[in-house]
Write a protein that holds these residues in place. Structure first.
Motif, PDB file in Angstrom:
ATOM      1  N   SER A 284      57.529   6.178  -7.399  1.00 50.42           N
ATOM      2  CA  SER A 284      57.542   4.978  -6.939  1.00 50.42           C
ATOM      3  C   SER A 284      56.314   4.179  -7.307  1.00 50.42           C
ATOM      4  CB  SER A 284      57.861   4.790  -5.263  1.00 50.42           C
ATOM      5  OG  SER A 284      56.650   5.168  -4.648  1.00 50.42           O
ATOM      6  N   GLY A 285      56.501   2.706  -7.558  1.00 49.20           N
ATOM      7  CA  GLY A 285      55.441   2.160  -7.787  1.00 49.20           C
ATOM      8  C   GLY A 285      55.335   1.396  -9.020  1.00 49.20           C
ATOM      9  N   GLY A 286      56.478   1.622  -9.986  1.00 48.49           N
ATOM     10  CA  GLY A 286      56.280   1.193 -11.357  1.00 48.49           C
ATOM     11  C   GLY A 286      56.810  -0.434 -11.165  1.00 48.49           C
ATOM     12  N   GLY A 287      56.449  -1.152 -12.282  1.00 45.42           N
ATOM     13  CA  GLY A 287      57.114  -2.354 -12.078  1.00 45.42           C
ATOM     14  C   GLY A 287      56.470  -2.952 -13.496  1.00 45.42           C
ATOM     15  N   SER A 288      56.551  -4.338 -13.626  1.00 42.81           N
ATOM     16  CA  SER A 288      56.025  -4.978 -14.743  1.00 42.81           C
ATOM     17  C   SER A 288      55.028  -5.837 -14.228  1.00 42.81           C
ATOM     18  CB  SER A 288      57.268  -6.095 -15.363  1.00 42.81           C
ATOM     19  OG  SER A 288      58.564  -5.453 -15.526  1.00 42.81           O
ATOM     20  N   VAL A 289      53.972  -5.739 -15.424  1.00 41.08           N
ATOM     21  CA  VAL A 289      52.546  -6.552 -15.325  1.00 41.08           C
ATOM     22  C   VAL A 289      51.995  -7.057 -16.336  1.00 41.08           C
ATOM     23  CG1 VAL A 289      51.814  -5.161 -13.118  1.00 41.08           C
ATOM     24  CG2 VAL A 289      51.349  -4.421 -15.606  1.00 41.08           C
ATOM     25  N   GLN A 290      51.384  -7.878 -16.758  1.00 36.99           N
ATOM     26  CA  GLN A 290      50.609  -8.539 -17.754  1.00 36.99           C
ATOM     27  C   GLN A 290      49.427  -7.617 -17.980  1.00 36.99           C
ATOM     28  OE1 GLN A 290      49.649 -12.405 -17.177  1.00 36.99           O
ATOM     29  NE2 GLN A 290      51.627 -13.065 -17.884  1.00 36.99           N
ATOM     30  N   ALA A 291      48.956  -7.382 -19.609  1.00 37.86           N
ATOM     31  CA  ALA A 291      48.109  -6.778 -19.855  1.00 37.86           C
ATOM     32  C   ALA A 291      46.586  -7.267 -18.993  1.00 37.86           C
ATOM     33  CB  ALA A 291      47.876  -6.944 -21.421  1.00 37.86           C
ATOM     34  N   GLY A 292      45.983  -6.166 -18.729  1.00 34.81           N
ATOM     35  CA  GLY A 292      44.666  -6.089 -17.848  1.00 34.81           C
ATOM     36  C   GLY A 292      45.048  -6.094 -16.436  1.00 34.81           C
ATOM     37  N   GLY A 293      46.370  -5.970 -16.021  1.00 29.02           N
ATOM     38  CA  GLY A 293      46.676  -5.749 -14.528  1.00 29.02           C
ATOM     39  C   GLY A 293      46.576  -4.074 -13.987  1.00 29.02           C
ATOM     40  N   SER A 294      47.073  -4.064 -13.046  1.00 28.45           N
ATOM     41  CA  SER A 294      46.893  -2.773 -12.382  1.00 28.45           C
ATOM     42  C   SER A 294      48.282  -2.417 -11.417  1.00 28.45           C
ATOM     43  CB  SER A 294      45.833  -2.775 -11.271  1.00 28.45           C
ATOM     44  OG  SER A 294      44.409  -2.962 -11.940  1.00 28.45           O
ATOM     45  N   LEU A 295      48.287  -1.156 -11.641  1.00 31.93           N
ATOM     46  CA  LEU A 295      49.582  -0.734 -10.828  1.00 31.93           C
ATOM     47  C   LEU A 295      49.092   0.670 -10.342  1.00 31.93           C
ATOM     48  CD1 LEU A 295      52.726  -1.085 -13.065  1.00 31.93           C
ATOM     49  CD2 LEU A 295      52.296  -2.373 -10.782  1.00 31.93           C
ATOM     50  N   ARG A 296      49.744   1.087  -9.062  1.00 32.07           N
ATOM     51  CA  ARG A 296      49.495   2.171  -8.414  1.00 32.07           C
ATOM     52  C   ARG A 296      50.834   3.093  -8.271  1.00 32.07           C
ATOM     53  NH1 ARG A 296      47.947   4.137  -2.247  1.00 32.07           N
ATOM     54  NH2 ARG A 296      46.641   5.835  -2.774  1.00 32.07           N
ATOM     55  N   LEU A 297      51.063   4.168  -8.995  1.00 34.03           N
ATOM     56  CA  LEU A 297      52.181   5.022  -8.808  1.00 34.03           C
ATOM     57  C   LEU A 297      52.072   6.133  -7.830  1.00 34.03           C
ATOM     58  CD1 LEU A 297      52.940   5.714 -12.904  1.00 34.03           C
ATOM     59  CD2 LEU A 297      53.568   3.801 -11.145  1.00 34.03           C
ATOM     60  N   SER A 298      53.169   6.385  -7.253  1.00 28.55           N
ATOM     61  CA  SER A 298      53.145   7.307  -5.996  1.00 28.55           C
ATOM     62  C   SER A 298      54.214   8.402  -6.392  1.00 28.55           C
ATOM     63  CB  SER A 298      53.237   6.955  -4.848  1.00 28.55           C
ATOM     64  OG  SER A 298      52.278   5.849  -4.510  1.00 28.55           O
ATOM     65  N   CYS A 299      53.817   9.685  -6.032  1.00 30.64           N
ATOM     66  CA  CYS A 299      54.838  10.727  -6.090  1.00 30.64           C
ATOM     67  C   CYS A 299      54.923  11.497  -4.930  1.00 30.64           C
ATOM     68  CB  CYS A 299      54.432  11.488  -7.486  1.00 30.64           C
ATOM     69  SG  CYS A 299      55.618  12.917  -7.634  1.00 30.64           S
ATOM     70  N   ALA A 300      56.111  11.353  -4.199  1.00 32.22           N
ATOM     71  CA  ALA A 300      56.299  12.057  -2.996  1.00 32.22           C
ATOM     72  C   ALA A 300      57.023  13.757  -3.145  1.00 32.22           C
ATOM     73  CB  ALA A 300      57.020  11.442  -1.866  1.00 32.22           C
ATOM     74  N   ALA A 301      56.341  14.379  -2.877  1.00 29.02           N
ATOM     75  CA  ALA A 301      56.923  15.841  -2.866  1.00 29.02           C
ATOM     76  C   ALA A 301      57.588  16.256  -1.608  1.00 29.02           C
ATOM     77  CB  ALA A 301      55.880  16.619  -3.189  1.00 29.02           C
ATOM     78  N   SER A 302      58.597  17.007  -1.741  1.00 23.55           N
ATOM     79  CA  SER A 302      59.317  17.685  -0.418  1.00 23.55           C
ATOM     80  C   SER A 302      59.988  19.041  -0.979  1.00 23.55           C
ATOM     81  CB  SER A 302      60.335  16.822   0.103  1.00 23.55           C
ATOM     82  OG  SER A 302      61.477  16.570  -1.033  1.00 23.55           O
ATOM     83  N   GLY A 303      60.409  19.738   0.117  1.00 27.97           N
ATOM     84  CA  GLY A 303      60.985  21.034  -0.182  1.00 27.97           C
ATOM     85  C   GLY A 303      59.933  22.007  -0.004  1.00 27.97           C
ATOM     86  N   ASP A 304      60.039  23.002  -1.038  1.00 29.94           N
ATOM     87  CA  ASP A 304      58.935  24.231  -0.895  1.00 29.94           C
ATOM     88  C   ASP A 304      57.704  23.718  -1.429  1.00 29.94           C
ATOM     89  OD1 ASP A 304      58.780  27.593  -2.586  1.00 29.94           O
ATOM     90  OD2 ASP A 304      57.819  26.523  -0.812  1.00 29.94           O
ATOM     91  N   THR A 305      56.991  23.373  -0.577  1.00 29.77           N
ATOM     92  CA  THR A 305      55.676  22.638  -1.411  1.00 29.77           C
ATOM     93  C   THR A 305      54.577  23.334  -0.634  1.00 29.77           C
ATOM     94  OG1 THR A 305      55.272  21.141   0.508  1.00 29.77           O
ATOM     95  CG2 THR A 305      56.561  20.002  -1.314  1.00 29.77           C
ATOM     96  N   TYR A 306      54.851  24.633  -0.122  1.00 31.58           N
ATOM     97  CA  TYR A 306      53.631  25.266   0.493  1.00 31.58           C
ATOM     98  C   TYR A 306      53.155  26.276  -0.401  1.00 31.58           C
ATOM     99  CZ  TYR A 306      55.278  23.292   4.679  1.00 31.58           C
ATOM    100  OH  TYR A 306      55.823  22.441   5.886  1.00 31.58           O
ATOM    101  N   SER A 307      53.643  26.444  -1.595  1.00 30.69           N
ATOM    102  CA  SER A 307      52.935  27.186  -2.652  1.00 30.69           C
ATOM    103  C   SER A 307      51.459  26.603  -3.345  1.00 30.69           C
ATOM    104  CB  SER A 307      53.934  27.380  -3.658  1.00 30.69           C
ATOM    105  OG  SER A 307      53.184  28.126  -4.952  1.00 30.69           O
ATOM    106  N   SER A 308      50.718  27.545  -3.489  1.00 29.96           N
ATOM    107  CA  SER A 308      49.354  26.950  -3.994  1.00 29.96           C
ATOM    108  C   SER A 308      49.715  26.442  -5.258  1.00 29.96           C
ATOM    109  CB  SER A 308      48.371  28.105  -3.902  1.00 29.96           C
ATOM    110  OG  SER A 308      48.745  29.079  -4.793  1.00 29.96           O
ATOM    111  N   SER A 309      50.726  26.782  -6.073  1.00 28.61           N
ATOM    112  CA  SER A 309      50.774  26.328  -7.374  1.00 28.61           C
ATOM    113  C   SER A 309      51.616  24.799  -7.201  1.00 28.61           C
ATOM    114  CB  SER A 309      52.042  26.921  -8.090  1.00 28.61           C
ATOM    115  OG  SER A 309      53.288  27.019  -7.478  1.00 28.61           O
TER     116      SER A 309
END
Length: 123
Positions: free
Chosen positions: A6-31
């Motif tokens: 999430s977090g994508g969008g449209s911005v003008q040059a010089g602007g900022s965005l912050r993307l996020s990635c939420a993980a679920s499921g088997d997330t307990y592996s060190s990998s």
């Protein structure tokens, strides 16, 4: 493992965005701790943008060094990409990936992928 960006969008040059990635499921592996951001522009191959491994080790593509910052919140199983000083050439679909072989930036070295979030930078 499921990854949702999430977090994508449209911005003008010089602007900022912050993307996020939420993980679920088997997330307990060190990998899981090797996660990354990749992008793919129309007509181009998918390329690595930044990866984050154990002990906070990171690696960036030369094209984004000094402008993008990758970080992980392991407690929340969430990966972030802070993008500053955006340029039109940063326009692409951005994908989160997990269970990779850090510090590789090769897409083939990552097993799980999200659906992507679009980033468009106008001049």
């Amino acid at each position: 493992v499921q990854l949702v960006e999430s977090g994508g969008g449209s911005v003008q040059a010089g602007g900022s965005l912050r993307l996020s990635c939420a993980a679920s499921g088997d997330t307990y592996s060190s990998s899981m701790y090797c996660m990354g951001w990749f992008r793919q522009a129309p007509g181009k191959e998918r390329e690595g943008v930044a990866v984050s491994g154990s002990y906070g080790r990171t690696r960036y593509a030369d094209s984004v060094k000094g402008r993008f910052t990758i970080s992980q919140d392991s407690a929340k199983n969430t990966l972030y990409l802070q993008m500053n000083s955006l340029k039109p050439e940063d326009t692409a679909m951005y994908y989160c990936a997990a269970r990779g072989w850090c510090p590789s930036l090769r897409p083939a070295d990552f097993r799980y992928w999200g659906q992507g979030t679009q980033v468009t930078v106008s001049s």
